[in-house]
Design an enzyme around this catalytic site. Structure first.
Site, PDB file in Angstrom:
ATOM      1  N   HIS A   1       0.775   5.182   1.158  1.00 49.63           N
ATOM      2  CA  HIS A   1       0.067   6.194   1.936  1.00 49.63           C
ATOM      3  C   HIS A   1       0.051   7.492   1.148  1.00 49.63           C
ATOM      4  O   HIS A   1       1.081   7.902   0.590  1.00 49.63           O
ATOM      5  CB  HIS A   1       0.806   6.470   3.259  1.00 49.63           C
ATOM      6  CG  HIS A   1       0.792   5.335   4.226  1.00 49.63           C
ATOM      7  ND1 HIS A   1      -0.126   5.247   5.260  1.00 49.63           N
ATOM      8  CD2 HIS A   1       1.587   4.243   4.335  1.00 49.63           C
ATOM      9  CE1 HIS A   1       0.118   4.146   5.960  1.00 49.63           C
ATOM     10  NE2 HIS A   1       1.149   3.528   5.418  1.00 49.63           N
TER      11      HIS A   1
ATOM     12  N   HIS B   1       0.846  -1.204   0.000  1.00 46.15           N
ATOM     13  CA  HIS B   1       0.000   0.000   0.000  1.00 46.15           C
ATOM     14  C   HIS B   1       0.873   1.242   0.000  1.00 46.15           C
ATOM     15  O   HIS B   1       1.941   1.265   0.603  1.00 46.15           O
ATOM     16  CB  HIS B   1      -0.958   0.023   1.182  1.00 46.15           C
ATOM     17  CG  HIS B   1      -0.298  -0.128   2.526  1.00 46.15           C
ATOM     18  ND1 HIS B   1       0.123  -1.335   3.015  1.00 46.15           N
ATOM     19  CD2 HIS B   1       0.016   0.790   3.471  1.00 46.15           C
ATOM     20  CE1 HIS B   1       0.659  -1.168   4.201  1.00 46.15           C
ATOM     21  NE2 HIS B   1       0.620   0.123   4.512  1.00 46.15           N
TER      22      HIS B   1
END
Ligand code: 5GP
Ligand code: ZN
Length: 134
Positions: free
Chosen positions: A101, A99
């Site tokens: 951010h 992922h």
């Protein structure tokens, strides 16, 4: 992976606040909200981190992250954005599913501090280069 929270999110098995979705990735609001509008771009395929990820998926995701970052910056009236990814526990990764951010920044005192400690002079840069490239 069946016990991975982000796999459950991308499979819509558990709820999240979805900002964007396509075949390769999905963007959601991070529960913690490091700053207002803190979002995550997560991959549809499970990779443990950026270090294991497929190149094409990564290229797609960073473009998706850039587009969403611009949208967040404009519509939440942020002054800047940090885009970052943590790889492995030592680097602060708590969810082992790739992922990025997206962290909107309002000023340098908005509660998020990515500042680097200055260790200039502590190590020999040529030594480091030779060790990396050996
Ligand atoms: P990491 O520490 O691995 O770089 O980031 C993981 C992030 O996932 C954290 O910022 C945390 O707040 C967020 N997070 C963990 N569980 C959930 C969840 O169930 N839903 C959402 N939206 N965010 C989560
Ligand atoms: Zn996963």
């Amino acid at each position: 992976m069946s016990d991975c929270i982000f796999c459950m999110i991308k499979d819509h098995q558990i709820n999240s606040t979805v900002l964007y979705e396509d075949d390769i990735c999905m963007a959601i609001l991070d529960l913690s909200q490091a700053t207002r509008g803190h979002a995550l771009v997560i991959s549809k395929v499970h990779y443990d981190s950026v270090l294991e990820a497929d190149d094409e998926a990564l290229a797609h995701m960073i473009v998706a992250a850039k587009r969403l970052a611009n949208q967040i910056k404009k519509n939440l009236n942020a002054q800047g954005i940090n885009i970052l990814t943590n790889a492995k526990e030592a680097a602060g990764q708590t969810v082992s599913h790739l992922h990025f951010h997206i962290i909107p920044r309002y000023d340098q005192h908005d509660g998020f501090n990515p500042k680097f400690t200055d260790h200039q002079g502590q190590w020999d840069l040529e030594d480091i280069k030779n060790e990396i490239l050996k």
